[in-house]
Scaffold this motif. Structure first.
Motif, short mmCIF file in Angstrom:
data_model
loop_
_atom_site.label_atom_id
_atom_site.label_comp_id
_atom_site.label_asym_id
_atom_site.label_seq_id
_atom_site.Cartn_x
_atom_site.Cartn_y
_atom_site.Cartn_z
N VAL A 57 0.90 -1.23 -0.03
CA VAL A 57 -0.05 0.12 -0.03
C VAL A 57 0.96 1.28 0.11
O VAL A 57 0.55 2.35 -0.48
N GLY A 58 1.99 1.23 0.77
CA GLY A 58 3.03 2.32 0.69
C GLY A 58 3.54 2.60 -0.61
O GLY A 58 3.66 3.72 -1.01
N GLU A 59 3.94 1.48 -1.31
CA GLU A 59 4.66 1.84 -2.61
C GLU A 59 3.36 2.36 -3.51
O GLU A 59 3.72 3.30 -4.58
N LEU A 60 2.10 1.82 -3.43
CA LEU A 60 1.23 2.22 -4.07
C LEU A 60 0.92 3.79 -4.11
O LEU A 60 0.73 4.68 -5.05
N SER A 61 1.10 4.04 -2.78
CA SER A 61 0.95 5.70 -2.55
C SER A 61 1.96 6.53 -3.09
O SER A 61 1.76 7.43 -3.59
N GLU A 62 3.01 6.04 -3.14
CA GLU A 62 4.27 6.69 -3.48
C GLU A 62 4.21 6.70 -5.20
O GLU A 62 4.74 7.74 -6.00
N LYS A 63 3.68 5.54 -5.89
CA LYS A 63 3.90 5.57 -7.37
C LYS A 63 2.77 5.53 -8.06
O LYS A 63 2.33 5.31 -9.14
N ILE A 64 1.43 6.28 -7.47
CA ILE A 64 0.39 6.47 -8.21
C ILE A 64 0.44 7.44 -9.33
O ILE A 64 -0.10 7.14 -10.41
N GLU A 65 1.18 8.49 -9.10
CA GLU A 65 1.52 9.16 -10.41
C GLU A 65 2.11 8.59 -11.41
O GLU A 65 1.99 8.68 -12.97
N THR A 66 3.03 7.63 -11.24
CA THR A 66 3.58 6.87 -12.43
C THR A 66 2.74 5.89 -12.93
O THR A 66 2.68 5.77 -14.22
N PHE A 67 1.92 5.33 -12.15
CA PHE A 67 0.60 4.64 -12.61
C PHE A 67 -0.27 5.38 -13.76
O PHE A 67 -0.60 4.82 -14.56
N VAL A 68 -0.46 6.56 -13.22
CA VAL A 68 -1.57 7.50 -13.88
C VAL A 68 -0.66 7.63 -15.43
O VAL A 68 -1.08 7.76 -16.61
N ASN A 69 0.77 8.02 -15.19
CA ASN A 69 1.53 8.19 -16.48
C ASN A 69 1.51 7.00 -17.33
O ASN A 69 1.55 7.31 -18.86
N MET A 70 1.47 5.83 -16.97
CA MET A 70 1.60 4.81 -17.72
C MET A 70 0.27 4.17 -18.35
O MET A 70 0.23 3.22 -19.16
N GLY A 71 -0.80 4.98 -17.69
CA GLY A 71 -2.14 4.38 -18.47
C GLY A 71 -2.83 3.51 -17.61
O GLY A 71 -3.95 3.06 -17.94
#
Length: 140
Positions: free
Chosen positions: A71-85
């Motif tokens: 969950v912590g990684e998800l919180s940090e990388k949410i913008e990366t997931f948005v950029n990747m689609g």
């Protein structure tokens, strides 16, 4: 009565023959040496399965480990997931498809402070509690 050593002074092998006076010669070696020959009876009594291969190991090409994210990684990388689609922002919450991102399981280490609606194959109880507490939801 003279000692055995004294008795054999002058004789090279002290009555033991050539090899048996050296190291562990007469007993057939140290440790498990000779288990298939001189120690065969002992081997059969104590450890019948000493020789040969035992068990089965699956080929690594057929074994596939779960790809996980906390969950912590998800919180940090949410913008990366948005950029990747793989994620999009809908109002105040994010909508995230971890299955499409190639992640099999969501684990509960770390904290999250925003709402996320997650689609994932499996999720731990701790992760589910944290996502729901932050105002999000889990779809499996």
């Amino acid at each position: 009565m003279p000692s055995r050593t004294k008795k054999f002074r002058g004789y090279r092998t002290h009555g033991r023959g050539k090899k048996s006076g050296r190291g562990a010669g007469i007993i057939g070696g140290h440790g498990m040496a000779g288990y298939g020959k001189t120690g065969k009876i002992g081997m059969l009594k104590e450890d019948r399965n000493y020789f040969g291969r035992h068990g089965f190991k699956r080929p690594q090409c057929t074994v596939e480990a779960n790809r996980t994210i906390n969950v912590g990684e998800l919180s940090e990388k949410i913008e990366t997931f948005v950029n990747m689609g793989f994620a999009s922002k809908e109002g105040d919450a994010y909508k995230l498809d971890l299955t499409e991102a190639g992640i099999d399981k969501l684990l509960g280490n770390g904290n999250i402070d925003f709402a996320v609606n997650v689609t994932v194959e499996s999720v731990s109880e701790k992760a589910r509690d944290k996502i729901v507490a932050a105002g999000g939801s889990i779809a499996e």
